[in-house]
Motif scaffolding. Sequence first.
Motif, PDB file in Angstrom:
ATOM      1  N   ALA A 433       0.804  -1.359   0.039  1.00  0.00           N
ATOM      2  CA  ALA A 433       0.073  -0.044  -0.032  1.00  0.00           C
ATOM      3  C   ALA A 433       0.876   1.328   0.030  1.00  0.00           C
ATOM      4  O   ALA A 433       0.664   2.223  -0.751  1.00  0.00           O
ATOM      5  CB  ALA A 433      -0.761  -0.246   1.385  1.00  0.00           C
ATOM      6  N   LEU A 434       2.012   1.181   0.888  1.00  0.00           N
ATOM      7  CA  LEU A 434       2.877   2.506   1.012  1.00  0.00           C
ATOM      8  C   LEU A 434       3.491   2.708  -0.570  1.00  0.00           C
ATOM      9  O   LEU A 434       3.709   3.937  -0.679  1.00  0.00           O
ATOM     10  CB  LEU A 434       3.924   2.264   2.021  1.00  0.00           C
ATOM     11  N   GLY A 546     -15.624   0.476   1.075  1.00  0.00           N
ATOM     12  CA  GLY A 546     -14.131   0.187   0.459  1.00  0.00           C
ATOM     13  C   GLY A 546     -14.089  -0.754  -0.560  1.00  0.00           C
ATOM     14  O   GLY A 546     -13.238  -0.873  -1.437  1.00  0.00           O
ATOM     15  N   THR A 547     -15.217  -1.563  -0.598  1.00  0.00           N
ATOM     16  CA  THR A 547     -15.116  -2.589  -1.723  1.00  0.00           C
ATOM     17  C   THR A 547     -16.030  -2.044  -2.876  1.00  0.00           C
ATOM     18  O   THR A 547     -16.266  -2.943  -3.549  1.00  0.00           O
ATOM     19  CB  THR A 547     -15.521  -3.976  -1.079  1.00  0.00           C
ATOM     20  N   ALA A 583      -8.424  -2.530   0.421  1.00  0.00           N
ATOM     21  CA  ALA A 583      -9.281  -3.555   0.055  1.00  0.00           C
ATOM     22  C   ALA A 583      -8.721  -3.994  -1.424  1.00  0.00           C
ATOM     23  O   ALA A 583      -8.502  -5.035  -1.768  1.00  0.00           O
ATOM     24  CB  ALA A 583     -10.638  -3.239   0.150  1.00  0.00           C
ATOM     25  N   SER A 584      -8.342  -2.853  -2.345  1.00  0.00           N
ATOM     26  CA  SER A 584      -8.011  -3.200  -3.598  1.00  0.00           C
ATOM     27  C   SER A 584      -6.511  -3.778  -3.719  1.00  0.00           C
ATOM     28  O   SER A 584      -6.117  -4.613  -4.233  1.00  0.00           O
ATOM     29  CB  SER A 584      -8.032  -1.850  -4.367  1.00  0.00           C
ATOM     30  N   ILE A 585      -5.650  -3.076  -2.992  1.00  0.00           N
ATOM     31  CA  ILE A 585      -4.170  -3.775  -2.661  1.00  0.00           C
ATOM     32  C   ILE A 585      -4.054  -5.229  -2.475  1.00  0.00           C
ATOM     33  O   ILE A 585      -3.395  -6.039  -2.790  1.00  0.00           O
ATOM     34  CB  ILE A 585      -3.392  -2.844  -1.936  1.00  0.00           C
ATOM     35  N   ARG A 588      -6.271  -7.113  -5.280  1.00  0.00           N
ATOM     36  CA  ARG A 588      -6.045  -7.001  -6.592  1.00  0.00           C
ATOM     37  C   ARG A 588      -4.426  -6.639  -6.806  1.00  0.00           C
ATOM     38  O   ARG A 588      -3.894  -6.523  -8.060  1.00  0.00           O
ATOM     39  CB  ARG A 588      -6.885  -5.762  -7.277  1.00  0.00           C
ATOM     40  N   GLY A 589      -4.005  -5.949  -5.881  1.00  0.00           N
ATOM     41  CA  GLY A 589      -2.404  -5.864  -5.964  1.00  0.00           C
ATOM     42  C   GLY A 589      -2.247  -4.453  -6.555  1.00  0.00           C
ATOM     43  O   GLY A 589      -1.178  -3.961  -6.681  1.00  0.00           O
ATOM     44  N   VAL A 590      -3.189  -3.878  -6.846  1.00  0.00           N
ATOM     45  CA  VAL A 590      -3.028  -2.331  -7.304  1.00  0.00           C
ATOM     46  C   VAL A 590      -4.105  -1.402  -6.752  1.00  0.00           C
ATOM     47  O   VAL A 590      -5.084  -1.912  -6.209  1.00  0.00           O
ATOM     48  CB  VAL A 590      -3.545  -2.311  -8.842  1.00  0.00           C
ATOM     49  N   PRO A 591      -3.913   0.017  -6.539  1.00  0.00           N
ATOM     50  CA  PRO A 591      -4.798   0.782  -6.013  1.00  0.00           C
ATOM     51  C   PRO A 591      -6.225   0.933  -7.048  1.00  0.00           C
ATOM     52  O   PRO A 591      -6.087   0.609  -8.470  1.00  0.00           O
ATOM     53  CB  PRO A 591      -4.154   2.116  -6.076  1.00  0.00           C
TER      54      PRO A 591
END
Length: 670
Positions: A433-434, A546-547, A583-585, A588-591
């Motif tokens: 996330a960072l 958030g989802t 939630a996305s990171i 899904r691994g991406v913002p």
Amino acid sequence: MSDYKKSLNLPDTSFPMKANLTQREPEMLRWWEENNIYGTMLEASGSRGSFRLHDGPPYANGHLHLGHALNKILKDITIKSRNIQGQQSVYVPGWDCHGLPIELKVEHELGEKKKEMPPYAVRRRCRQYADKFIDIQRKEFKRLGVLGDWDHPYKTMLPEYESATATELANFVEKGNVVRSKKPIYWCCSCQTALAEAEVEYADHKSPSIYVRFPLTDDRLKTVFENADPSRAYVIIWTTTPWTLPSNMAVALHPEFEYSLVEYEGSQYVLATELAESVAKACGWDMGGVKAVGTATGQQLELVKARHPFYDRESPLILGGHVTLDAGTGCVHTAPGHGREDYEVCLQYGIDIYSPLNDRGEYLDSVEFFAGLQVQKANPNVIEKVKEVGNLMGQADITHSYPHCWRCKKPVIFRATTQWFVSMEANELRQKALKAIRNDVEWIPSWGEERIYNMIEQRPDWCISRQRLWGVPILALLCEDCGEAWNDPEWMRDIAARFAKHPTGCDYWYEADMKDIVPEGLKCPKCGGQHWKRESDILDVWFDSGTSFAAVLEKRPELGFPADLYLEGSDQHRGWFHSSLLASIGTRGVPPYKAVLTHGYVVDGEGRKMSKSIGNGIELDEIISKHGAEIIRMWVSSVDYREDVRISAEIVNRLVDAYRRIRNTCRYLL
């Protein structure tokens, strides 16, 4: 006399001099709707691709205020300007429908009847309440001239949305990010539920500040201080939460700090050397009578046993890097059931995470001297007990910043209970996330990047469970024999799919027969038992909203993932921007967004927060009914949205004058 007026060649236009906005705006909005101006705008654009703005859902409770107007008009300006530039930009409005405020309103309406109603019946009342205010707010947003797909908004309580939220939880479980454990979390005794970081706000609070001595009867003290006498030695702690003393399990020292053993009036005391003078002053000692006996590091004092000040049990001296010399004694009262750092340090020593309270914040019957007392009212009783046994060293009242529940505005406590958490360390969620914050997102204004970075960097694990009814249930089965939880991801997805087909979504969880929910022959992995019950906790509403990228962006073909822009108030760095990112990171691994735009709060003409008690507020409806919505839109378009935005009767009157001048100039040009 000749009528010279007839001989003058004056400009002529049907454009009226008076705007008459309060009457003409509703007619204009009706014409827009009848002629599908929103659809016409979309049809005319798209030559330069598309632009996806994702709407953050306002809460379906109450009428709109000026903050809502600022937010929605900024979005409307963005959508219309993008379409004018040839980038087709749809606007799908949304609403956040679950959560405690609505449940409390319904509880108030139902009164005692609620206790006799099954969960799904209460939930349906909550749904009706949310629907009522969605209709009210939709009309109010349209009155502001905001174009969008108002007939097909997204709502977090729709069956397909609830199904998507539950599925995202299953995805987190599958990746190993969801844990169930007993940890101290923010707890509201009034609302009787756990709270997330974003649900806590800070306000000044008056607390008793006390210095308490713990007997150091351990003979090991003599191996550290040659002249120590365990029969009259003590370690001194300082606390502003006396009610946590019954839960004390240890005293923490910093391994590298220097500690002194000092003697005063026949007793010996261990405290940080650097704080000796301030402690002496707080305890009313005459410094001339204080004698130094010896010094040692915290490391040398590790596991020397102290005794609890009023219970017959040990409170060992342990080591913790969280101990500071900012205030107190350098010796920290440690109650692992009521403090995050206390919890973490006690885990390392295998010390019991003791938190003897019920959901109302009352001591359990097992708590000697204080059984049944509510903790917020227990401070005087605890102080009196410490005094009675002769271990009160000093006392004063202090006013300090203290966490309060953002809903009921009452002080909250830290309390260790069994909750569900999204681990920030599993699968390097925090680090990913960072990295995304730094590399993958444009932050407007740029200071937003540092703000959310610091929040993610320092935040604890995400507590996602709430002890309420109105929300998406946490899909898990609990063993009635041993309390173990079972939540297979494939089983969770199957249940979530049933939500999408059920007329009222996840009411299915509460209505279905257990034989339809529990897989045939399922045995507890811990004890082998086969008696199961449903988990009754619901998900944190920040997980719901958030989802939205999964429930809306990925599901609606006119949108798409990720969004080009999220646009909300600056409070959403700890709210929707924050939970959406995690939630996305995490799955899904991406913002979920390429850019994040932040606007300030609406404040009065002097820059103060609007408050009913001060009487400095100004109502949105009041301005519209008197001057028209166009004046609100002019206000939004004229301010620097990046800062807090001022408004007052005087500012509105200046805008009205400016609007007249602009209008008359346009009329003359015509």
